[in-house]
Design an enzyme around this catalytic site. Structure first.
Site, PDB file in Angstrom:
ATOM      1  N   ARG A   1       2.842 -43.686 -17.135  1.00 28.56           N
ATOM      2  CA  ARG A   1       4.271 -43.521 -16.859  1.00 28.56           C
ATOM      3  C   ARG A   1       4.584 -43.781 -15.388  1.00 28.56           C
ATOM      4  O   ARG A   1       5.595 -44.390 -15.060  1.00 28.56           O
ATOM      5  CB  ARG A   1       4.723 -42.119 -17.285  1.00 28.56           C
ATOM      6  CG  ARG A   1       4.889 -41.992 -18.797  1.00 28.56           C
ATOM      7  CD  ARG A   1       5.097 -40.553 -19.235  1.00 28.56           C
ATOM      8  NE  ARG A   1       3.847 -39.787 -19.150  1.00 28.56           N
ATOM      9  CZ  ARG A   1       3.740 -38.576 -18.654  1.00 28.56           C
ATOM     10  NH1 ARG A   1       4.795 -37.947 -18.213  1.00 28.56           N
ATOM     11  NH2 ARG A   1       2.571 -37.975 -18.611  1.00 28.56           N
TER      12      ARG A   1
ATOM     13  N   HIS B   1      -0.609 -31.186 -21.748  1.00 31.92           N
ATOM     14  CA  HIS B   1      -0.304 -32.494 -21.196  1.00 31.92           C
ATOM     15  C   HIS B   1       0.504 -33.247 -22.239  1.00 31.92           C
ATOM     16  O   HIS B   1       0.161 -33.240 -23.412  1.00 31.92           O
ATOM     17  CB  HIS B   1      -1.610 -33.234 -20.878  1.00 31.92           C
ATOM     18  CG  HIS B   1      -1.420 -34.445 -20.009  1.00 31.92           C
ATOM     19  ND1 HIS B   1      -0.802 -35.580 -20.472  1.00 31.92           N
ATOM     20  CD2 HIS B   1      -1.758 -34.692 -18.726  1.00 31.92           C
ATOM     21  CE1 HIS B   1      -0.778 -36.481 -19.483  1.00 31.92           C
ATOM     22  NE2 HIS B   1      -1.346 -35.959 -18.415  1.00 31.92           N
TER      23      HIS B   1
END
Lengths: 257, 635
Positions: free
Chosen positions: B276, B256
């Site tokens: 994000r 990740h």
């Protein structure tokens, strides 16, 4: 910042008894108490029993008492203690010890089973549920609960009163009733189930005298007393006399006036 | 000191279906099996309700089209295939995309409370690789909502059983804080049960059943920097291998892009992609939004070319392209890795992830409450006022037990099923965020359904005394480690060495020589693990538990390293510095891992089944030409 040696006292033992054991252990920058317990396991006490899982305050496994305060080991930073302070870790007091810091929390799972489940509304198929955000906000707050059981551990109704356990569900599960009662689509009432009445009659809501100890120890910051327990008491009082609510209302009225 | 253990028969219980693991997939499987009439036992290493699923933050991907009416299962399928670089077992990806909405809606009927749209539907948020806002969510604690809803559904089924039988556990029982060390088979090679120990007491017991569902999650604890919890020791992967079922695609491990990098004690803990999705941007030490420099050729037309366009997309997604911070995870992780390597990293070896300049403080606290809390409590960082420091962390394994797409049955072991992260294929070479929770629900349900059906038609399971005795001896061996004297090994030391090896040599960027070295080290660690020694007794003994988990981590690590060495290309969660390009010839090739007779892992190359025409027709020809092998394009 740097590394230093910290003094720890950890309760070691099992159901037959035990006591505090002293350790001196290295502490690094930015560590939490659970890191230190793990370092002890890896270097000095390989069989030291501790329950943990996510190490990020999300699963509620590593509950214990640090210097007497119920806390999550993974969310207690070492920087909150003075370097020369001895950090004492003991298992949660309200539950029977299995070994070292691990307690038997089956009380909570038994109580969970006694709370009637969500009743889906008749006539609404999956995908047809419509709820306003403001109507789910309150129940969502209660669903933030990570079931660390620190509130159950600290609640004085059961903490030193084993005899109350059979009749008292504890803050976590009284809050669960409140959550379902405030769920906009819960059809308990239509099915003949009065959640408020069961809270009072079957789960011991009346034992709670709103000292807010549960709210204080909640690592998720849920306002258990103010948002779940007191509103439940107020709803119950529609039907029944509860001296605490009566008193609480009078005090608040006086303060507000 | 060998503990005194009574040598007598190990307690046995009879069930119809056994589910190993109580995360999203395991609980969903158990609910389905019980609802179809199977007496079902669930076994989990932690307390009920603590499984790693609680860590999932962002949401559940399902094309309900609540936030954007254009969304369909076909588009979800297409995004999933693109994210996996077409290596996905396409039928799984199809079933997943088709069934995910029903699985989410069903949760509402069990009491789940998702965040809402203004018209009262389930709200859906944007995420990397998803063309439309698709993730049903509850703030950034969606995994907790999922696990609690399933847990409470199980309790409600137990309440039903109590009403009819007077026993909460007559039809569905959770054995919490128990570990399975072996899947046991009968004389005909069919599944007959599992060998378990109770972590509290160390007591051994056998659950007999004709059907076993593996739902044990992933393998992250083989790596040093990981977002995974201690439970993620590849147990189900190893149980399948040892039972004779192969694993597929084990070279694909997802790093990740955004794990915490400081302080050291929390290094690896996840920072949700929602940061994000909701507008957070990545910057290097020079303040540059570097992701614009890392959009790969296959994605060039789908991502914004300028910061202005990317910023406009949040408000007007139909007329603008998404910012490159929302590329699939493998792309973002590699980009961060490259920036740090080029000397443009943050003070603690990551890059900056910033929401503080993008949203008002109160919006951040409302939309990302757990992240706000996590950074405040653990790193003394106020994310509403300053950027976070983040870097890649081992997060998910795309590879896993090779299963039948429809039934979740394993390959070659009758009665053994697998679902969730432990199963392979669904996500191809790289998983999209949000596709994990939906995977758990879709295939958890399928595994429970087919396990129950299989069990209904199977004879009562019977485990032989010999198999039980062998499993018992294997589990007790670490207590005899003292007989090796000075050569005895500490399980914690071996574990740390394995984690360092995997992190350094089979990590986010791989090289042939390093992977070969990793295999040598793993072989050496496997030898040393035979001499592992633990102190104390069997009651809640973490050293002993780790010693037993080591076997699984070593097996799985070898699978990852061996498959990674074999696949001479870069694709998704497998990046080789010496083979930097994706090679279309590898598209239809799967690598199967099997446990070899003399120990160790054997590899086999298999051709995948051709993708069905109507599914291929969802893509433009030019796009297919970037992925499919020559012979696939011809036919």
């Amino acid at each position: 910042m740097s590394t230093y040696d910290a003094r720890f006292r950890i309760w070691r033992g099992d159901a037959d008894g035990g006591g505090l054991t002293d350790y001196t252990v290295e502490v690094h920058d930015g560590e939490v108490v659970l890191d230190i317990v793990h370092r002890l396991q890896a270097t000095q006490a390989p069989d030291l029993a501790v329950r943990w899982n996510c190490k990020a305050g999300k699963c509620g496994s590593c509950s214990a008492e640090i210097n007497g305060r119920p806390r999550l080991l993974c969310m207690t930073r070492m920087s909150v203690f003075a370097r020369d302070e001895t950090v004492t870790i003991t298992p949660m007091r309200a539950f029977p010890v299995i070994r070292d810091l691990v307690t038997d929390v089956s009380f909570n799972y038994a109580k969970a089973r006694e709370i009637p489940a969500f009743v889906p509304p008749a006539g609404l198929a999956p995908g047809e549920y419509r709820m306003k955000q403001e109507d789910v906000d309150r129940s969502q707050e209660f669903r933030k609960c990570i079931e660390c059981f620190l509130c159950q551990n600290t609640c004085h109704v059961v903490r030193d009163h084993e005899e109350n356990k059979p009749v008292f569900a504890g803050p976590r599960f009284l809050m669960r009733i409140a959550e379902l009662d405030m769920h906009p689509l819960d059809a308990a009432e239509e099915s003949g189930l009065d959640r408020r009445r069961t809270a009072q009659d079957d789960h011991g809501l009346g034992y709670c005298n709103i000292t807010k100890c549960c709210t204080e120890v909640c690592p998720e910051g849920i306002a258990i007393t103010d948002n779940a327990l007191i509103p439940m008491k107020e709803r119950v009082v529609d039907r029944r006399y509860d001296p605490v609510v009566w008193l609480g209302n009078r005090i608040r009225r006086r303060n507000g006036a | 000191m060998t503990p005194v253990t009574p040598v007598g028969p190990v307690e046995r219980q009879q069930w119809d279906v056994i589910v190993v693991g109580a995360g999203g997939a395991g609980l969903r499987a158990a609910i389905e099996a019980r609802q179809r009439g199977a007496r079902t036992a669930v076994i989990c290493k932690s307390l009920f309700g603590k499984a790693h699923t609680v860590m999932a933050e962002g949401g559940i991907a399902a094309s309900m089209a609540n936030a954007n009416p254009h969304d369909t299962w076909q588009i979800h399928f297409r995004d999933t295939m693109r994210g996996g670089k077409f290596l996905n077992q396409w039928r799984m990806a199809e079933l997943h995309a088709r069934e995910a909405p029903d699985r989410v809606w069903e949760l509402e009927t069990w009491g789940a409370l998702f965040d809402r749209t203004p018209d009262g539907r389930i709200s859906q948020r944007n995420f990397g690789g998803h063309e439309y806002p698709r993730l049903a969510h509850v703030g950034d604690r969606t995994g907790l909502e999922l696990i609690r809803t399933l847990q409470q559904k199980i309790v409600s089924l137990q309440q039903e059983d109590f009403r009819t039988t007077g026993d909460y556990e007559s039809g569905l029982k959770v054995f919490q804080e128990c570990t399975v060390t072996r899947v046991l088979k009968d004389a005909f090679g069919r599944v007959a049960g599992v060998f378990c120990y109770d972590r509290e007491s160390g007591r051994f017991f056998v659950l007999q059943a004709p059907a076993v569902v593996l739902a044990t999650g992933g393998i992250g604890k083989s790596f040093k920097v990981t977002s995974n919890s201690w439970e993620y020791t590849g147990d189900g992967h190893a149980l399948a291998l040892l039972a004779g079922a192969p694993l597929v695609n084990m070279e694909f491990v997802q790093f990740h892009p955004t794990g915490m990098v400081w302080p050291p004690s929390v290094k690896g803990i996840l920072v949700t992609e929602s940061v994000r999705g909701d507008g957070g941007v990545l910057r290097n030490s020079e303040g540059r939004r570097f992701m614009f420099d890392y959009v790969p050729e296959v994605f060039k037309e789908k991502y914004a070319q300028s910061e202005e366009e990317g910023d406009r997309w949040y408000e007007d997604p139909d007329d603008n392209r998404r910012p490159p911070e929302l590329l699939p995870r493998d792309e973002v992780a590699r980009a961060i890795n490259a920036e740090v390597k080029a000397g443009r990293g943050s003070p603690h070896g990551g890059v900056f992830l910033d929401v503080s300049t993008r949203m008002p403080a109160d919006v951040i606290r409302r939309r990302l409450p757990s992240m706000y809390h996590q950074f405040k409590e653990l790193a003394d960082v106020d994310i509403t006022a300053e950027p976070m420091e983040v870097g890649p962390t081992c997060h998910y394994v795309m590879g896993g037990v090779h299963v039948d797409s429809e039934t979740a049955a394993t390959d070659g072991v009758p009665g053994l099923f697998a679902a969730g992260e432990v199963a392979g294929g669904m996500h191809g070479s790289n998983r999209l965020g949000g596709n994990s929770l939906s995977d758990l629900l879709v295939f958890g349900r399928r595994a429970g359904l087919h396990a129950a059906e299989y069990a209904a038609g199977a004879a009562a399971a019977e485990v032989g005394e010999e198999a039980v005795a062998a499993a018992r001896a294997e589990a007790l061996a670490p207590f005899d480690g003292e007989s090796f004297g000075d050569a005895a090994e500490n399980p914690y030391t071996l574990h740390q060495e394995l984690q360092q090896t995997m992190n350094d040599l089979v990590g986010i960027i791989r090289r042939e020589s390093e992977m070969a070295e990793a295999l040598e080290r793993i072989a050496e660690l496997r030898e040393r693990a035979r001499r592992v020694s633990v102190e104390g007794h069997r009651q809640f003994n973490p050293g002993w538990h780790l010693a037993l988990d080591l076997r699984n981590m070593l097996l799985v690590s070898e699978c990852v390293a061996r498959a990674a060495l074999e696949r001479t290309e870069s694709r998704g969660g497998h990046t080789r510095e010496d083979r930097p390009a994706m090679d279309r010839a590898w598209r239809p090739v799967n690598l199967l891992c099997r446990a070899a007779d003399g120990g160790g892992i054997e590899l086999e190359r298999v051709r995948t089944e051709p993708i069905r025409d109507d599914l291929l027709a969802l893509f433009e020809k030019e796009e297919l030409a970037k992925y499919l092998a020559d012979e696939e394009l011809e036919s």
